[in-house]
Design an enzyme around this catalytic site. Sequence first.
Site, mmCIF file in Angstrom:
data_model
loop_
_atom_site.group_PDB
_atom_site.id
_atom_site.type_symbol
_atom_site.label_atom_id
_atom_site.label_comp_id
_atom_site.label_asym_id
_atom_site.label_seq_id
_atom_site.Cartn_x
_atom_site.Cartn_y
_atom_site.Cartn_z
ATOM 1 N N VAL A 74 0.864 -1.187 0.000
ATOM 2 C CA VAL A 74 0.000 0.000 0.000
ATOM 3 C C VAL A 74 0.894 1.228 0.000
ATOM 4 O O VAL A 74 1.785 1.353 0.844
ATOM 5 C CB VAL A 74 -0.925 0.020 1.239
ATOM 6 C CG1 VAL A 74 -1.693 1.337 1.313
ATOM 7 C CG2 VAL A 74 -1.891 -1.154 1.215
ATOM 8 N N ALA A 119 4.451 4.179 2.948
ATOM 9 C CA ALA A 119 4.005 2.928 2.317
ATOM 10 C C ALA A 119 4.177 1.791 3.313
ATOM 11 O O ALA A 119 4.788 1.967 4.374
ATOM 12 C CB ALA A 119 4.832 2.652 1.065
ATOM 13 N N LYS A 120 3.630 0.663 3.012
ATOM 14 C CA LYS A 120 3.877 -0.549 3.802
ATOM 15 C C LYS A 120 3.564 -1.750 2.948
ATOM 16 O O LYS A 120 2.708 -1.688 2.054
ATOM 17 C CB LYS A 120 2.978 -0.570 5.049
ATOM 18 C CG LYS A 120 3.541 -1.395 6.179
ATOM 19 C CD LYS A 120 4.611 -0.630 6.927
ATOM 20 C CE LYS A 120 5.240 -1.438 8.030
ATOM 21 N NZ LYS A 120 6.098 -0.594 8.869
ATOM 22 N N GLY A 121 4.254 -2.847 3.206
ATOM 23 C CA GLY A 121 3.995 -4.073 2.462
ATOM 24 C C GLY A 121 3.904 -5.248 3.404
ATOM 25 O O GLY A 121 4.325 -5.166 4.569
#
Length: 430
Positions: A74, A119-121
């Site tokens: 995201v 962001a992050k994953g």
Amino acid sequence: MIEQPPAVYHEPTPIPDKENPFESMMRRFDIAAEILGLEAGLYNYLKTPAKQMIISIPIQMDDGRIEIFEGYRVIHNDILGPSKGGIRYSPDVTLDEVKALAAWMTWKCAVMNIPFGGAKGAVRCDVTKLTKIEIEKITRRYTSNLLDVFGPDRDIPAPDMNTNEQIMAWVMDTYSMHMRRTETAVVTGKPLILGGSLGRREATGRGCMIVTLGAMEKLGIRAKDAKIAVQGFGNVGSVTAQLLAEQGCKIVGISDVSGAYYNAKGIDTVKAIEYVGKNRTLAGFKGGDTISQDELLELECDVLVPAAKEEQITAANASRIRAKIISEGANGPTDASADPILQERGILVIPDILANAGGVTVSYFEWAQDRAGYFWTLDRVNRRLERMMRQSFDAVYHSAATYNTTLRIGAYVLAIDKVAKTLKIRGIYA
Ligand code: NAD
């Protein structure tokens, strides 16, 4: 003339039965947006992630079976610069959790004055049930699926829960293979030999120590008189405890997933770190009396550092916390319903988006060093980290005082205002 939207612009985010991290984040966002009188359009823009990707990761397991894992990335926004945020491997991770973590990264970078978006994953998987080869395959396929997203000028991942330096090395190698050149700046938290930064491993704990001392100073608590309890004894908790002990504080309680320990005379943090190094957890540690996990959180002390996981301080236990300061080493350890209870009781909470921002700050240093091809000494890394942590602590303190609110809302106001102003100047491209 274009009609201006009214200052009051949205329905408050409803209070859910059980808080999910995104809703918890949005409740703080709403309060800060109200203070700023954020226009409806900007409000909607800033709460909506720019991109949400769900990818499937097919892997041939060691026994020949094919398994499909679900992966997420995201990008909350990239208004201030390329987006930045870790990748977590966890069996119960959800898109909502990744969305919240991505937004926190936006606010964290803005609070720290770092030119990155958020962001992050994640990959939904249980690393305890995977072999090293399977983890490598998942990492490489996840990276190759996101080749058009990642990039040193676009989106830069880093480690998070259950991911480490080795996994970042595989991300960097996979990306580099496709680009036909070695591109170290595409990911941070790498091994030192591969373009990592000195001081990165301790950076989150060091930053947490610096702002904790800053808050103690505001309350007139001297380090040599301070009693500290630390929940979680992994990277963040153990380094924060050790560095605060070096400053003269007494670490009266520590805990990890295996149990909690209390010692009124002070726990020897060097011995505790050695013990965990040999035994993986604190189970069987003899440096203190065993207490329950709840008792640790509720110890009478000057500072409580929750540095384990989210939602540890809730409406159910906030009234029993006896610390004067809570320094949030973990992301999201306090849920939004606990905020007013802690505020009413006069407990000073240093919010996660400031208290644990030392990690992303040194990740920024790592990215800058990789791009320059010139590496700094540990002393330079630590001095610059200290300067930036102090500046941001002062800015958050000032923002909270200006709006007569908590440090948490002060930090959100500061961050949202910065991103909103940048967005306004950039304009909306259509
Ligand atoms: P870690 O895996 O190294 O350590 C986590 C620790 O918490 C371990 O000691 C574990 O045993 C303990 N723990 C887990 N569940 C617990 C429970 N219920 N009660 C008590 N202890 C428990 O992880 P970390 O890197 O130290 O991260 C901790 C938190 O800090 C996470 O919320 C993470 O998102 C956040 N954080 C980490 C960094 C970083 O640079 N490592 C940066 C910013 C934020």
